[in-house]
Write a protein that holds these residues in place. Structure first.
Motif, PDB file in Angstrom:
ATOM      1  N   PRO A  82     -16.884   4.012   8.571  1.00 43.84           N
ATOM      2  CA  PRO A  82     -16.053   3.276   9.539  1.00 43.84           C
ATOM      3  C   PRO A  82     -16.615   1.880   9.778  1.00 43.84           C
ATOM      4  O   PRO A  82     -17.820   1.632   9.638  1.00 43.84           O
ATOM      5  CB  PRO A  82     -16.145   4.135  10.807  1.00 43.84           C
ATOM      6  CG  PRO A  82     -16.641   5.475  10.356  1.00 43.84           C
ATOM      7  CD  PRO A  82     -17.494   5.219   9.162  1.00 43.84           C
ATOM      8  N   LEU A  83     -15.737   0.955  10.134  1.00 38.12           N
ATOM      9  CA  LEU A  83     -16.147  -0.402  10.456  1.00 38.12           C
ATOM     10  C   LEU A  83     -15.976  -0.609  11.957  1.00 38.12           C
ATOM     11  O   LEU A  83     -14.913  -0.344  12.515  1.00 38.12           O
ATOM     12  CB  LEU A  83     -15.283  -1.404   9.677  1.00 38.12           C
ATOM     13  CG  LEU A  83     -15.751  -2.862   9.678  1.00 38.12           C
ATOM     14  CD1 LEU A  83     -17.115  -2.994   9.010  1.00 38.12           C
ATOM     15  CD2 LEU A  83     -14.732  -3.743   8.959  1.00 38.12           C
ATOM     16  N   ASP A  84     -17.041  -1.050  12.613  1.00 39.80           N
ATOM     17  CA  ASP A  84     -16.998  -1.255  14.069  1.00 39.80           C
ATOM     18  C   ASP A  84     -15.818  -2.139  14.449  1.00 39.80           C
ATOM     19  O   ASP A  84     -15.601  -3.204  13.863  1.00 39.80           O
ATOM     20  CB  ASP A  84     -18.294  -1.916  14.546  1.00 39.80           C
ATOM     21  CG  ASP A  84     -19.457  -0.936  14.600  1.00 39.80           C
ATOM     22  OD1 ASP A  84     -19.193   0.280  14.498  1.00 39.80           O
ATOM     23  OD2 ASP A  84     -20.615  -1.381  14.711  1.00 39.80           O
ATOM     24  N   GLY A  85     -15.061  -1.685  15.427  1.00 39.13           N
ATOM     25  CA  GLY A  85     -13.941  -2.457  15.931  1.00 39.13           C
ATOM     26  C   GLY A  85     -12.607  -2.095  15.315  1.00 39.13           C
ATOM     27  O   GLY A  85     -11.567  -2.516  15.814  1.00 39.13           O
ATOM     28  N   LEU A  86     -12.621  -1.309  14.228  1.00 32.50           N
ATOM     29  CA  LEU A  86     -11.383  -0.931  13.552  1.00 32.50           C
ATOM     30  C   LEU A  86     -11.215   0.587  13.545  1.00 32.50           C
ATOM     31  O   LEU A  86     -12.193   1.332  13.610  1.00 32.50           O
ATOM     32  CB  LEU A  86     -11.366  -1.451  12.109  1.00 32.50           C
ATOM     33  CG  LEU A  86     -11.476  -2.960  11.910  1.00 32.50           C
ATOM     34  CD1 LEU A  86     -11.380  -3.302  10.427  1.00 32.50           C
ATOM     35  CD2 LEU A  86     -10.403  -3.713  12.699  1.00 32.50           C
ATOM     36  N   THR A  87      -9.962   1.037  13.458  1.00 34.01           N
ATOM     37  CA  THR A  87      -9.678   2.469  13.404  1.00 34.01           C
ATOM     38  C   THR A  87      -8.419   2.695  12.576  1.00 34.01           C
ATOM     39  O   THR A  87      -7.593   1.787  12.414  1.00 34.01           O
ATOM     40  CB  THR A  87      -9.493   3.042  14.824  1.00 34.01           C
ATOM     41  OG1 THR A  87      -9.399   4.463  14.742  1.00 34.01           O
ATOM     42  CG2 THR A  87      -8.224   2.507  15.478  1.00 34.01           C
ATOM     43  N   LEU A  88      -8.275   3.901  12.040  1.00 35.29           N
ATOM     44  CA  LEU A  88      -7.056   4.273  11.339  1.00 35.29           C
ATOM     45  C   LEU A  88      -6.028   4.719  12.375  1.00 35.29           C
ATOM     46  O   LEU A  88      -6.058   5.841  12.860  1.00 35.29           O
ATOM     47  CB  LEU A  88      -7.340   5.393  10.330  1.00 35.29           C
ATOM     48  CG  LEU A  88      -7.915   4.952   8.986  1.00 35.29           C
ATOM     49  CD1 LEU A  88      -8.351   6.151   8.154  1.00 35.29           C
ATOM     50  CD2 LEU A  88      -6.910   4.112   8.211  1.00 35.29           C
ATOM     51  N   GLY A  89      -5.115   3.838  12.683  1.00 30.73           N
ATOM     52  CA  GLY A  89      -4.122   4.127  13.715  1.00 30.73           C
ATOM     53  C   GLY A  89      -3.098   5.149  13.280  1.00 30.73           C
ATOM     54  O   GLY A  89      -2.544   5.874  14.109  1.00 30.73           O
ATOM     55  N   ALA A  90      -2.830   5.222  11.974  1.00 29.27           N
ATOM     56  CA  ALA A  90      -1.881   6.211  11.466  1.00 29.27           C
ATOM     57  C   ALA A  90      -2.134   6.466   9.995  1.00 29.27           C
ATOM     58  O   ALA A  90      -2.517   5.567   9.245  1.00 29.27           O
ATOM     59  CB  ALA A  90      -0.439   5.749  11.676  1.00 29.27           C
ATOM     60  N   ILE A  91      -1.921   7.716   9.591  1.00 28.32           N
ATOM     61  CA  ILE A  91      -1.907   8.120   8.186  1.00 28.32           C
ATOM     62  C   ILE A  91      -0.569   8.820   7.976  1.00 28.32           C
ATOM     63  O   ILE A  91      -0.396   9.971   8.366  1.00 28.32           O
ATOM     64  CB  ILE A  91      -3.083   9.061   7.850  1.00 28.32           C
ATOM     65  CG1 ILE A  91      -4.418   8.371   8.157  1.00 28.32           C
ATOM     66  CG2 ILE A  91      -3.028   9.482   6.384  1.00 28.32           C
ATOM     67  CD1 ILE A  91      -5.641   9.272   7.967  1.00 28.32           C
ATOM     68  N   PRO A  92       0.412   8.115   7.399  1.00 30.56           N
ATOM     69  CA  PRO A  92       1.744   8.709   7.249  1.00 30.56           C
ATOM     70  C   PRO A  92       1.762   9.861   6.246  1.00 30.56           C
ATOM     71  O   PRO A  92       0.778  10.118   5.537  1.00 30.56           O
ATOM     72  CB  PRO A  92       2.594   7.531   6.739  1.00 30.56           C
ATOM     73  CG  PRO A  92       1.815   6.302   7.073  1.00 30.56           C
ATOM     74  CD  PRO A  92       0.377   6.716   6.993  1.00 30.56           C
ATOM     75  N   LEU A  93       2.909  10.544   6.196  1.00 28.20           N
ATOM     76  CA  LEU A  93       3.106  11.643   5.255  1.00 28.20           C
ATOM     77  C   LEU A  93       2.767  11.184   3.845  1.00 28.20           C
ATOM     78  O   LEU A  93       3.207  10.131   3.400  1.00 28.20           O
ATOM     79  CB  LEU A  93       4.554  12.133   5.311  1.00 28.20           C
ATOM     80  CG  LEU A  93       4.919  13.317   4.415  1.00 28.20           C
ATOM     81  CD1 LEU A  93       4.192  14.578   4.868  1.00 28.20           C
ATOM     82  CD2 LEU A  93       6.426  13.531   4.419  1.00 28.20           C
ATOM     83  N   ARG A  94       2.001  11.994   3.155  1.00 24.95           N
ATOM     84  CA  ARG A  94       1.465  11.632   1.844  1.00 24.95           C
ATOM     85  C   ARG A  94       2.496  11.784   0.737  1.00 24.95           C
ATOM     86  O   ARG A  94       3.295  12.715   0.730  1.00 24.95           O
ATOM     87  CB  ARG A  94       0.279  12.565   1.568  1.00 24.95           C
ATOM     88  CG  ARG A  94      -0.543  12.272   0.342  1.00 24.95           C
ATOM     89  CD  ARG A  94      -1.595  13.363   0.203  1.00 24.95           C
ATOM     90  NE  ARG A  94      -2.809  12.886  -0.414  1.00 24.95           N
ATOM     91  CZ  ARG A  94      -3.939  13.591  -0.490  1.00 24.95           C
ATOM     92  NH1 ARG A  94      -3.991  14.800   0.036  1.00 24.95           N
ATOM     93  NH2 ARG A  94      -5.012  13.092  -1.071  1.00 24.95           N
ATOM     94  N   GLU A  95       2.451  10.864  -0.225  1.00 22.71           N
ATOM     95  CA  GLU A  95       3.192  11.018  -1.476  1.00 22.71           C
ATOM     96  C   GLU A  95       2.459  12.052  -2.338  1.00 22.71           C
ATOM     97  O   GLU A  95       1.315  12.421  -2.066  1.00 22.71           O
ATOM     98  CB  GLU A  95       3.236   9.679  -2.224  1.00 22.71           C
ATOM     99  CG  GLU A  95       4.514   8.897  -2.048  1.00 22.71           C
ATOM    100  CD  GLU A  95       5.681   9.475  -2.840  1.00 22.71           C
ATOM    101  OE1 GLU A  95       5.483  10.445  -3.588  1.00 22.71           O
ATOM    102  OE2 GLU A  95       6.787   8.955  -2.687  1.00 22.71           O
ATOM    103  N   ASP A  96       3.107  12.508  -3.416  1.00 24.29           N
ATOM    104  CA  ASP A  96       2.487  13.415  -4.378  1.00 24.29           C
ATOM    105  C   ASP A  96       1.170  12.785  -4.861  1.00 24.29           C
ATOM    106  O   ASP A  96       1.173  11.685  -5.418  1.00 24.29           O
ATOM    107  CB  ASP A  96       3.440  13.626  -5.553  1.00 24.29           C
ATOM    108  CG  ASP A  96       2.970  14.720  -6.512  1.00 24.29           C
ATOM    109  OD1 ASP A  96       1.744  14.885  -6.686  1.00 24.29           O
ATOM    110  OD2 ASP A  96       3.834  15.381  -7.112  1.00 24.29           O
TER     111      ASP A  96
END
Length: 292
Positions: A82-96
């Motif tokens: 992880p990078l300080d100050g950043l976050t994964l706000g969303a991980i949408p539905l995955r493609e194949d």
């Protein structure tokens, strides 16, 4: 207005437009901001120019500098640290998430003759294809989807191996000659999934992204990326992983498969665990692979 940072490649902009359209459908205004990364301008081998992160560092710098509000990454390109100050706000539905073959004359992997030249820039793919014992000549390549496919059309290569998800997002699945079974070639950790990164303290953007998050995809890719992190490997390392939420005896569970190329061979193991603890599952399977 949400400022969405994207790389300039056709695939990156296609992926970013998918996210932008989803946000617009929720009533948000979105502006695309084009960013050039090291990986876009330097065609040297991935390991030589820095491996993990060469496609994302400029986007992350723009986020931290408040030049953009979100960045859309191919999750397989995103460093696991992880990078300080950043976050994964969303991980949408995955493609194949599977890999595919595009070969001359419509050939499948098993139909390629011994000595056929197959191009891929991935050590993971090279290790697993070599382990199949088909007698293929594997060669490293760089470039966008168009460049790689053109190498087959021009007769420079007999085939190339690419991620199916990218071709699906570009509308080019009709060029695929075979979708590779994960039993043969496990995809990269996070392959087929997008990660939407934002500043960790941007409450408004986090709220806007929340409806795009897919819980099953997040659990799966978290397990895969934890396996990668525990192996202390980067995206250019010969590591494959694929997790899926499946129905177990006592309800949904997470099933994770991992592959590690080493000493001319590939070690493969699988494990299962609770959906709500993907980190422990990824860490445990990585340790098993190392012990093997």
């Amino acid at each position: 207005m949400i400022r969405l940072g994207t790389r300039r490649s056709a695939l990156a902009t296609a992926q970013s437009n998918l996210v932008a359209d989803s946000l617009r459908a929720l009533g948000h205004e979105v502006e695309l901001v084009l960013i050039t990364t090291i990986g876009d301008v330097n065609r040297a081998p991935m390991a030589q120019i820095g491996g993990t992160g060469v496609f994302v560092s400029a986007l992350r710098d723009a986020l931290l500098a408040d030049q953009i509000d979100i960045a859309v990454h191919s999750l397989k390109d995103l460093p696991t640290t992880p990078l300080d100050g950043l976050t994964l706000g969303a991980i949408p539905l995955r493609e194949d998430p599977r890999d595919v073959l595009i070969a001359r004359d419509g050939l499948s992997l098993g139909e390629l003759p011994p000595g056929a030249v197959v191009g891929t820039g991935s050590l993971r793919r090279q290790a697993q294809l070599d382990a199949l014992g088909l007698g293929l000549e594997l060669t490293g390549i760089r470039g966008n989807v168009d460049t790689r496919i053109a190498m087959v059309a021009d007769g420079k290569l007999d085939a190339v191996v690419l991620a199916r998800a990218g071709l699906a997002r570009l509308g080019r699945l009709d060029e695929v000659t075979e979708t590779l079974d994960p039993i043969q070639v496990l995809p990269a950790p996070g392959q087929g999934a997008l990660g939407i990164e934002c500043r960790a303290d941007d409450v408004a953007v986090l709220a806007a992204l929340a409806p795009l998050d897919d819980a099953a995809t997040r659990a799966a890719v978290t397990a895969e990326r934890q396996l990668l992190a525990t192996l202390e490997a980067g995206c250019s390392a010969p590591v494959g992983a694929l997790a899926e939420v499946v129905e177990g005896e006592d309800g949904p569970e997470l099933w994770l498969r991992g592959a590690l190329g080493q000493d001319g061979g590939v070690r493969r193991l699988s494990a299962n665990g609770p959906v709500d603890d993907p980190v422990s599952l990824g860490r445990a399977l990585a340790k098993e692979l190392l012990e093997e």
